[in-house]
Design a protein around this motif. Structure first.
Motif, PDB file in Angstrom:
ATOM      1  N   ILE A 136      -2.883  -1.106 -10.405  1.00  0.00           N
ATOM      2  CA  ILE A 136      -3.297  -1.531  -9.280  1.00  0.00           C
ATOM      3  C   ILE A 136      -2.075  -1.998  -8.624  1.00  0.00           C
ATOM      4  CG2 ILE A 136      -4.892  -3.104  -7.532  1.00  0.00           C
ATOM      5  CD1 ILE A 136      -6.938  -1.254  -9.309  1.00  0.00           C
ATOM      6  N   ALA A 137      -1.490  -3.283  -9.412  1.00  0.00           N
ATOM      7  CA  ALA A 137      -1.116  -4.195  -9.907  1.00  0.00           C
ATOM      8  C   ALA A 137       0.062  -3.510  -8.851  1.00  0.00           C
ATOM      9  CB  ALA A 137      -0.767  -4.962 -10.838  1.00  0.00           C
ATOM     10  N   ALA A 138       1.261  -2.362  -9.704  1.00  0.00           N
ATOM     11  CA  ALA A 138       1.942  -2.316  -9.536  1.00  0.00           C
ATOM     12  C   ALA A 138       2.540  -1.169  -8.413  1.00  0.00           C
ATOM     13  CB  ALA A 138       2.091  -0.360 -10.574  1.00  0.00           C
ATOM     14  N   LEU A 139       1.287  -1.247  -7.867  1.00  0.00           N
ATOM     15  CA  LEU A 139       0.930  -0.621  -5.950  1.00  0.00           C
ATOM     16  C   LEU A 139       1.426  -1.686  -5.542  1.00  0.00           C
ATOM     17  CD1 LEU A 139      -2.132   1.449  -5.980  1.00  0.00           C
ATOM     18  CD2 LEU A 139       0.067   2.016  -5.033  1.00  0.00           C
ATOM     19  N   LYS A 140       1.338  -2.929  -5.458  1.00  0.00           N
ATOM     20  CA  LYS A 140       1.472  -3.969  -4.583  1.00  0.00           C
ATOM     21  C   LYS A 140       2.967  -4.622  -4.646  1.00  0.00           C
ATOM     22  CE  LYS A 140      -3.529  -5.495  -5.232  1.00  0.00           C
ATOM     23  NZ  LYS A 140      -3.845  -7.046  -5.795  1.00  0.00           N
ATOM     24  N   ASN A 141       3.163  -4.105  -6.131  1.00  0.00           N
ATOM     25  CA  ASN A 141       4.639  -5.240  -6.688  1.00  0.00           C
ATOM     26  C   ASN A 141       5.837  -3.975  -7.381  1.00  0.00           C
ATOM     27  OD1 ASN A 141       3.232  -7.633  -6.386  1.00  0.00           O
ATOM     28  ND2 ASN A 141       2.558  -6.899  -8.313  1.00  0.00           N
ATOM     29  N   GLY A 142       5.603  -2.787  -7.047  1.00  0.00           N
ATOM     30  CA  GLY A 142       6.959  -1.882  -6.824  1.00  0.00           C
ATOM     31  C   GLY A 142       7.529  -1.685  -6.174  1.00  0.00           C
ATOM     32  N   GLU A 143       8.657  -0.327  -6.951  1.00  0.00           N
ATOM     33  CA  GLU A 143       9.569  -0.570  -5.373  1.00  0.00           C
ATOM     34  C   GLU A 143       9.302   1.090  -5.343  1.00  0.00           C
ATOM     35  OE1 GLU A 143      13.072   1.885  -7.409  1.00  0.00           O
ATOM     36  OE2 GLU A 143      12.619  -0.234  -8.814  1.00  0.00           O
ATOM     37  N   ALA A 144       9.791   1.834  -4.496  1.00  0.00           N
ATOM     38  CA  ALA A 144       8.772   2.763  -3.854  1.00  0.00           C
ATOM     39  C   ALA A 144       8.231   4.236  -5.093  1.00  0.00           C
ATOM     40  CB  ALA A 144       9.116   3.714  -2.398  1.00  0.00           C
ATOM     41  N   VAL A 145       9.533   4.577  -5.677  1.00  0.00           N
ATOM     42  CA  VAL A 145       9.081   5.577  -6.333  1.00  0.00           C
ATOM     43  C   VAL A 145       7.828   5.194  -7.124  1.00  0.00           C
ATOM     44  CG1 VAL A 145      10.617   5.458  -7.872  1.00  0.00           C
ATOM     45  CG2 VAL A 145       9.957   7.106  -8.345  1.00  0.00           C
ATOM     46  N   THR A 146       7.810   3.685  -7.828  1.00  0.00           N
ATOM     47  CA  THR A 146       7.430   2.934  -8.732  1.00  0.00           C
ATOM     48  C   THR A 146       5.130   3.317  -7.725  1.00  0.00           C
ATOM     49  OG1 THR A 146       8.209   2.111  -9.550  1.00  0.00           O
ATOM     50  CG2 THR A 146       5.900   1.145 -10.146  1.00  0.00           C
ATOM     51  N   ARG A 147       5.400   3.197  -6.520  1.00  0.00           N
ATOM     52  CA  ARG A 147       4.176   3.086  -5.817  1.00  0.00           C
ATOM     53  C   ARG A 147       3.534   4.616  -5.383  1.00  0.00           C
ATOM     54  NH1 ARG A 147       6.900  -0.287  -2.581  1.00  0.00           N
ATOM     55  NH2 ARG A 147       7.078   1.180  -0.793  1.00  0.00           N
ATOM     56  N   THR A 148       4.494   5.262  -5.259  1.00  0.00           N
ATOM     57  CA  THR A 148       4.264   6.597  -5.485  1.00  0.00           C
ATOM     58  C   THR A 148       3.221   7.042  -6.699  1.00  0.00           C
ATOM     59  OG1 THR A 148       5.776   7.151  -3.613  1.00  0.00           O
ATOM     60  CG2 THR A 148       5.002   9.285  -4.938  1.00  0.00           C
ATOM     61  N   ASN A 149       4.440   7.011  -7.842  1.00  0.00           N
ATOM     62  CA  ASN A 149       3.770   7.157  -9.559  1.00  0.00           C
ATOM     63  C   ASN A 149       2.560   6.900  -9.404  1.00  0.00           C
ATOM     64  OD1 ASN A 149       5.857   9.223  -9.456  1.00  0.00           O
ATOM     65  ND2 ASN A 149       7.472   7.729 -10.327  1.00  0.00           N
ATOM     66  N   ALA A 150       2.974   5.058  -9.171  1.00  0.00           N
ATOM     67  CA  ALA A 150       1.329   4.731  -9.117  1.00  0.00           C
ATOM     68  C   ALA A 150       0.328   4.954  -8.483  1.00  0.00           C
ATOM     69  CB  ALA A 150       1.137   3.211  -8.922  1.00  0.00           C
ATOM     70  N   THR A 151       0.323   5.405  -7.069  1.00  0.00           N
ATOM     71  CA  THR A 151      -0.854   6.278  -6.581  1.00  0.00           C
ATOM     72  C   THR A 151      -0.863   7.643  -7.035  1.00  0.00           C
ATOM     73  OG1 THR A 151       0.381   5.737  -4.185  1.00  0.00           O
ATOM     74  CG2 THR A 151      -1.659   7.007  -3.931  1.00  0.00           C
ATOM     75  N   PHE A 152      -0.194   8.592  -7.602  1.00  0.00           N
ATOM     76  CA  PHE A 152      -0.215   9.457  -8.261  1.00  0.00           C
ATOM     77  C   PHE A 152      -1.680   9.498  -9.405  1.00  0.00           C
ATOM     78  CE2 PHE A 152       1.614  12.880 -11.591  1.00  0.00           C
ATOM     79  CZ  PHE A 152       0.431  13.788 -10.885  1.00  0.00           C
ATOM     80  N   ALA A 153      -0.975   8.523  -9.736  1.00  0.00           N
ATOM     81  CA  ALA A 153      -1.835   8.282 -11.491  1.00  0.00           C
ATOM     82  C   ALA A 153      -3.325   8.207 -10.892  1.00  0.00           C
ATOM     83  CB  ALA A 153      -1.391   7.131 -12.064  1.00  0.00           C
ATOM     84  N   LEU A 154      -3.889   7.271 -10.107  1.00  0.00           N
ATOM     85  CA  LEU A 154      -4.881   6.907 -10.683  1.00  0.00           C
ATOM     86  C   LEU A 154      -5.441   7.273  -8.927  1.00  0.00           C
ATOM     87  CD1 LEU A 154      -3.930   3.288  -7.852  1.00  0.00           C
ATOM     88  CD2 LEU A 154      -5.060   3.599 -10.297  1.00  0.00           C
ATOM     89  N   GLN A 180       1.015  10.839  -0.921  1.00  0.00           N
ATOM     90  CA  GLN A 180       0.251  10.608  -2.244  1.00  0.00           C
ATOM     91  C   GLN A 180      -1.584  10.026  -2.281  1.00  0.00           C
ATOM     92  OE1 GLN A 180       1.786  12.500  -5.214  1.00  0.00           O
ATOM     93  NE2 GLN A 180      -0.262  12.117  -5.431  1.00  0.00           N
ATOM     94  N   ALA A 181      -1.045   8.443  -1.402  1.00  0.00           N
ATOM     95  CA  ALA A 181      -2.558   8.177  -1.286  1.00  0.00           C
ATOM     96  C   ALA A 181      -3.248   9.039  -0.474  1.00  0.00           C
ATOM     97  CB  ALA A 181      -2.982   6.978  -0.322  1.00  0.00           C
ATOM     98  N   ALA A 182      -3.085   9.179   0.498  1.00  0.00           N
ATOM     99  CA  ALA A 182      -3.728  10.616   0.761  1.00  0.00           C
ATOM    100  C   ALA A 182      -4.711  11.439  -0.263  1.00  0.00           C
ATOM    101  CB  ALA A 182      -3.954  11.600   2.385  1.00  0.00           C
ATOM    102  N   TRP A 183      -3.405  11.958  -0.716  1.00  0.00           N
ATOM    103  CA  TRP A 183      -3.940  12.932  -1.544  1.00  0.00           C
ATOM    104  C   TRP A 183      -5.190  12.571  -2.509  1.00  0.00           C
ATOM    105  CZ3 TRP A 183      -3.506  13.754  -6.913  1.00  0.00           C
ATOM    106  CH2 TRP A 183      -3.534  14.560  -7.456  1.00  0.00           C
ATOM    107  N   SER A 184      -4.838  10.862  -3.113  1.00  0.00           N
ATOM    108  CA  SER A 184      -5.191  11.099  -4.426  1.00  0.00           C
ATOM    109  C   SER A 184      -6.937  10.710  -3.998  1.00  0.00           C
ATOM    110  CB  SER A 184      -5.268   9.301  -4.433  1.00  0.00           C
ATOM    111  OG  SER A 184      -3.568  10.156  -4.966  1.00  0.00           O
ATOM    112  N   LEU A 185      -7.189  10.268  -2.258  1.00  0.00           N
ATOM    113  CA  LEU A 185      -8.426   9.835  -2.179  1.00  0.00           C
ATOM    114  C   LEU A 185      -9.369  11.557  -1.490  1.00  0.00           C
ATOM    115  CD1 LEU A 185      -6.986   6.744   0.766  1.00  0.00           C
ATOM    116  CD2 LEU A 185      -8.538   6.392  -2.104  1.00  0.00           C
ATOM    117  N   GLY A 186      -8.769  11.730  -1.530  1.00  0.00           N
ATOM    118  CA  GLY A 186      -9.152  13.387  -1.769  1.00  0.00           C
ATOM    119  C   GLY A 186      -9.857  13.760  -2.816  1.00  0.00           C
ATOM    120  N   LEU A 187      -9.173  13.175  -3.849  1.00  0.00           N
ATOM    121  CA  LEU A 187     -10.131  12.831  -5.239  1.00  0.00           C
ATOM    122  C   LEU A 187     -11.305  12.196  -5.590  1.00  0.00           C
ATOM    123  CD1 LEU A 187      -7.443  14.085  -7.631  1.00  0.00           C
ATOM    124  CD2 LEU A 187      -7.840  15.740  -5.987  1.00  0.00           C
ATOM    125  N   GLN A 188     -11.188  11.754  -5.056  1.00  0.00           N
ATOM    126  CA  GLN A 188     -12.574  10.496  -4.930  1.00  0.00           C
ATOM    127  C   GLN A 188     -13.567  10.905  -4.672  1.00  0.00           C
ATOM    128  OE1 GLN A 188     -10.739   7.840  -7.251  1.00  0.00           O
ATOM    129  NE2 GLN A 188      -9.514   9.332  -6.810  1.00  0.00           N
TER     130      GLN A 188
END
Length: 370
Positions: A136-154, A180-188
């Motif tokens: 969650i912290a990486a989503l707030k502070n990371g660059e785009a590729v970090t945010r994308t992969n953090a979203t994937f992991a969540l 990626q956020a839309a995909w991840s939310l679909g799994l929640q």
């Protein structure tokens, strides 16, 4: 000769840069571990975990990815590696997906290659709940590729603590993060995501809209039916197709007539997906449009219409299905034979259609479109 010397120098600089980047990640992760854990906790980190954390700093991308996969297989036991893996999310180096096969890595069947950062994301998801807050912290502070992969992991972790952050990521400035956020939310399967995903159906990027439609199909909520019906008229065929797929999963009769209209869409995959969706509806209003679709110019649409009529046809579908046994396409013939066989079972007049073909039920369920 001069050109060769310049090329060699450039190659050396690139290799040096990759090694320096990997070592920087390693040193940052060790510093983060020392800040967050006391000496007693560090002493309890098992030797194999320490070893793999060190390999995450390798100048070799395959070694970094393999170490991430190995740490993921250790599960929560590898919690000490979380800071290092978070740092590795930014690693966009491309590799073949089978690099980590021996560690049971996650695979996307639609892609042959992935990145070291994605391997790190999968590892973090396997470590599980201890990784959620750092992600969650990486989503707030990371660059785009970090945010994308953090979203994937969540998305893979499926922890309710991450839902609000994933919803916020639907408005990220980078479309890859939103998708990626839309995909991840679909799994929640979390009701909090429904309204934000409906809003995402109007995103400026077609891939985001398509992924939002996919996610809404997995959410058992009637609020999305009419927005998905509207998405059947999207300017992008991929979005239309995903909307049809999503509506097929909704037990709502309001979708039947819009889906019958989609059988006449210009995109063949949209028509095929609409036929599949109508097969799941079991509504009499779909029978005549599906019979008409048996004469579609596209073989996959004809096959899907035959499949749908097998699930929900009536006696009026029998003769058109018999005619489809002579279709030029083998798959259409198989599906028509299967449908007629099933019609016989349903009517109590079972007489198996004579065919030397193996009959397959063609359930066209779309995977993630990431």
């Amino acid at each position: 000769m001069k050109r060769h010397s310049i090329a060699a120098a450039a190659l050396i600089l690139c290799c040096f840069g990759a090694t320096l980047y990997a070592r920087q990640i390693w040193h940052l992760s060790l510093n983060e571990t020392n800040r967050t854990n006391d000496p007693q906790e560090n002493a309890q980190v098992q030797p194999d975990v320490k070893e793999k954390i060190q390999v995450l700093g390798s100048g070799n991308a395959v070694e970094r990815a393999s170490a991430a996969c190995a740490l993921g297989e250790m599960g929560a036991r590898a919690s000490a590696a979380i800071p290092a893996l978070i740092n590795l999310l930014a690693d966009a180096t491309q590799l073949d997906q089978d690099v980590c096969d021996r560690h049971g890595s996650w695979k996307d069947k639609e892609k042959s290659r992935t990145s070291v950062g994605e391997f790190a994301a999968v590892a973090l998801s396997k470590i599980g709940k201890p990784a959620v807050e750092p992600l969650i912290a990486a989503l707030k502070n990371g660059e785009a590729v970090t945010r994308t992969n953090a979203t994937f992991a969540l998305g893979l972790v499926r922890d309710e603590r991450g839902v609000e952050s994933l919803i916020a990521a639907l408005t990220d400035t980078e479309f890859k993060v939103r998708r990626q956020a839309a995909w991840s939310l679909g799994l929640q399967r979390d009701q909090r995501a429904v309204e934000p995903l409906i809003v995402a159906l109007r995103d400026t990027d077609a891939d985001v809209r398509s992924q939002a439609a996919w996610a809404l199909g997995l959410e058992g909520d009637s609020r999305s039916v009419m927005p998905l019906v509207a998405a059947l008229r999207d300017e992008n065929e991929k979005v239309q197709s995903q909307a049809a797929w999503a509506l097929g999963l909704k037990g709502d009769e309001r979708a039947v007539e819009p889906l019958t209209l989609a059988l006449q869409a210009s995109g063949e995959h949209v028509r095929s997906q609409a036929a599949w969706a109508l097969g799941l509806k079991g509504d009499e209003r779909a029978v005549e449009p599906l019979i008409a679709a048996l004469k579609d110019s596209n073989a996959e649409v004809r096959a899907q219409a035959a499949w749908a009529l097998g699930l929900k046809g009536n006696d009026s579908a029998v003769e058109p299905l018999k005619a489809a046994l002579n279709d030029a396409d083998e798959h259409v013939r198989k599906q028509a034979a299967w449908a007629l066989d099933l019609r016989g079972l349903k009517s109590g007049r079972h007489q198996r259609v004579k065919t030397d073909m193996n009959i397959n039920v063609n359930v066209n369920v779309n995977p993630k479109v990431n």
